[in-house]
Design an enzyme around this catalytic site. Structure first.
Site, PDB file in Angstrom:
ATOM      1  N   LYS A  36       6.390   7.105 -10.865  1.00 27.46           N
ATOM      2  CA  LYS A  36       5.139   6.841 -10.371  1.00 27.46           C
ATOM      3  C   LYS A  36       4.791   6.720  -8.956  1.00 27.46           C
ATOM      4  CE  LYS A  36       2.998   2.703 -11.366  1.00 27.46           C
ATOM      5  NZ  LYS A  36       2.100   2.242 -10.154  1.00 27.46           N
ATOM      6  N   ASP A  63      -0.419   8.092  -9.705  1.00 30.05           N
ATOM      7  CA  ASP A  63      -1.469   6.850 -10.108  1.00 30.05           C
ATOM      8  C   ASP A  63      -2.433   6.385  -9.082  1.00 30.05           C
ATOM      9  OD1 ASP A  63      -2.222   4.356 -11.030  1.00 30.05           O
ATOM     10  OD2 ASP A  63      -0.410   3.264 -10.436  1.00 30.05           O
ATOM     11  N   LYS A  65      -5.922   6.306  -9.474  1.00 28.80           N
ATOM     12  CA  LYS A  65      -6.988   5.834 -10.271  1.00 28.80           C
ATOM     13  C   LYS A  65      -8.595   6.028  -9.657  1.00 28.80           C
ATOM     14  CE  LYS A  65      -4.268   1.510 -11.166  1.00 28.80           C
ATOM     15  NZ  LYS A  65      -3.310   1.493 -10.245  1.00 28.80           N
ATOM     16  N   ASP A  68     -15.328   7.901  -8.996  1.00 26.44           N
ATOM     17  CA  ASP A  68     -16.288   8.526  -7.977  1.00 26.44           C
ATOM     18  C   ASP A  68     -17.346   9.227  -8.736  1.00 26.44           C
ATOM     19  OD1 ASP A  68     -17.593   9.463  -5.718  1.00 26.44           O
ATOM     20  OD2 ASP A  68     -15.708   9.013  -4.615  1.00 26.44           O
ATOM     21  N   THR A 122      -5.410  -5.557 -14.627  1.00 26.31           N
ATOM     22  CA  THR A 122      -4.671  -6.700 -15.152  1.00 26.31           C
ATOM     23  C   THR A 122      -4.900  -7.848 -14.170  1.00 26.31           C
ATOM     24  OG1 THR A 122      -2.664  -5.939 -14.625  1.00 26.31           O
ATOM     25  CG2 THR A 122      -3.399  -5.917 -16.764  1.00 26.31           C
ATOM     26  N   ARG A 213      10.552  -2.950  -9.933  1.00 26.50           N
ATOM     27  CA  ARG A 213      11.908  -3.801  -9.226  1.00 26.50           C
ATOM     28  C   ARG A 213      12.859  -4.115 -10.343  1.00 26.50           C
ATOM     29  NH1 ARG A 213       7.342  -7.798  -7.335  1.00 26.50           N
ATOM     30  NH2 ARG A 213       6.413  -7.042  -9.144  1.00 26.50           N
TER      31      ARG A 213
HETATM   32  O1  C5P Z   1       8.154  -3.924 -10.186  1.00 32.54           O
HETATM   33  P1  C5P Z   1       7.069  -3.814 -11.284  1.00 32.54           P
HETATM   34  O2  C5P Z   1       7.804  -3.604 -12.498  1.00 32.54           O
HETATM   35  O3  C5P Z   1       6.401  -5.255 -11.404  1.00 32.54           O
HETATM   36  O4  C5P Z   1       6.242  -2.851 -11.035  1.00 32.54           O
HETATM   37  C1  C5P Z   1       5.056  -2.461 -11.761  1.00 32.54           C
HETATM   38  C2  C5P Z   1       4.255  -1.536 -11.448  1.00 32.54           C
HETATM   39  O5  C5P Z   1       3.118  -1.180 -12.125  1.00 32.54           O
HETATM   40  C3  C5P Z   1       3.541  -1.523  -9.908  1.00 32.54           C
HETATM   41  O6  C5P Z   1       3.473  -0.085  -9.367  1.00 32.54           O
HETATM   42  C4  C5P Z   1       2.202  -2.131 -10.235  1.00 32.54           C
HETATM   43  O7  C5P Z   1       1.494  -1.890  -9.320  1.00 32.54           O
HETATM   44  C5  C5P Z   1       2.044  -1.363 -11.701  1.00 32.54           C
HETATM   45  N1  C5P Z   1       0.865  -2.027 -12.376  1.00 32.54           N
HETATM   46  C6  C5P Z   1       1.159  -3.256 -13.140  1.00 32.54           C
HETATM   47  N2  C5P Z   1       0.165  -4.038 -13.828  1.00 32.54           N
HETATM   48  C7  C5P Z   1      -0.916  -3.156 -14.105  1.00 32.54           C
HETATM   49  C8  C5P Z   1      -1.135  -2.001 -13.712  1.00 32.54           C
HETATM   50  C9  C5P Z   1      -0.103  -1.368 -12.718  1.00 32.54           C
HETATM   51  O8  C5P Z   1       2.188  -4.105 -12.727  1.00 32.54           O
HETATM   52  N3  C5P Z   1      -1.947  -3.664 -14.703  1.00 32.54           N
END
Ligand code: C5P
Length: 237
Positions: A36, A63, A65, A68, A122, A213
């Site tokens: 992503k 991603d 999003k 517009d 979220t 992560r």
């Molecule tokens: O490191 P981690 O697993 O927390 O990363 C989650 C990814 O998903 C990040 O790119 C974050 O911006 C994205 N994301 C999220 N919650 C959402 C939408 C996207 O954590 N509701």
């Protein structure tokens, strides 16, 4: 399609530049995951990096999003589709006409990537929703926007794995549910507050899991990826 050809894991490349992202990607296996690319990395590294990753056989979820007027979003989706990506997204709150225009543009492109929508970010809660003049109950608002997404002919939505069960029941088996906030058991939650394990997310009806992560910061990213992939194998049909 077997899991080897349709891996459930989407690794979030939350990096500030192409070199850092590529250093991680070199350690991953495109048969076990997709990638992503979000606004930070795309703004820094541009379409060249996307094309490079596609060339390396990775499915790429762009991603960005988009949100517009319909014509602008449709053109942006057409341009994104030309990069050979696997998935892209728009904001459902852009409305029915905007999503239909996006879908039309994607359908007419050569590789027709999967098109999904974001319902409610979220990072928002009932109070932040009220502040922008939306007084509908947050869960109902998520459901309404997911239904509108389906009505517009899009393929699915991004949602919390905690909402996946409800949306799967409401929107049927063909709707694609992409869920972030995933943490394997016994792994640091970082700044995510409502986390779900890969197995539970799949049991709840998630189609794909966005994981950052737990893989990107692992001492061996490939080993972390393989372990989660094994967990997915146990819980996918
Ligand atoms: O490191 P981690 O697993 O927390 O990363 C989650 C990814 O998903 C990040 O790119 C974050 O911006 C994205 N994301 C999220 N919650 C959402 C939408 C996207 O954590 N509701």
């Amino acid at each position: 399609m077997t899991l080897a050809h349709d891996p459930k894991i989407i690794v979030a490349l939350d990096y500030a530049d192409a070199n850092s992202a590529l250093k991680l990607v070199e350690q991953l296996d495109p048969t076990l995951c997709r990638l992503k690319i979000g606004k930070e990395l795309f703004t820094a590294a541009g379409p060249k990096l996307v094309e490079q990753l596609v060339q390396a056989n990775f499915g790429v979820f762009l991603d960005l999003k988009f949100h517009d007027i319909p014509n602008t979003v449709a053109k942006a989706c057409a341009a994104a589709s030309q990069l050979g990506i696997w998935m892209l997204n728009v904001h459902a709150s852009g409305g029915l006409e905007m999503m239909q225009a996006a879908k039309e543009a994607v359908k007419n492109s050569e590789n027709s990537p999967i098109l999904i929508a974001v319902t409610v970010l979220t990072s928002m809660n009932q109070q932040t929703l009220n502040q922008i003049g939306i007084h509908t109950d947050l869960t109902t608002h998520v459901q309404n926007l997911a239904k509108l997404t389906k009505q517009a002919g899009l393929d699915g939505v991004v949602c919390s794995a905690l909402e996946a069960n409800m949306l799967r029941t409401e929107l049927g088996n063909d709707f694609c549910l992409v869920t972030p906030g995933i943490r394997p058991a016994n792994v640091n939650q970082d700044d995510q507050s409502r986390v779900v394990t890969p197995a539970d997310a799949l049991k709840n009806g998630a189609s794909y899991l966005v994981i950052g992560r737990p893989i990107t910061k692992a001492s061996s990213p490939l080993k972390a990826l393989e372990t989660i992939h094994q967990e997915c194998l146990l819980f996918s049909d």
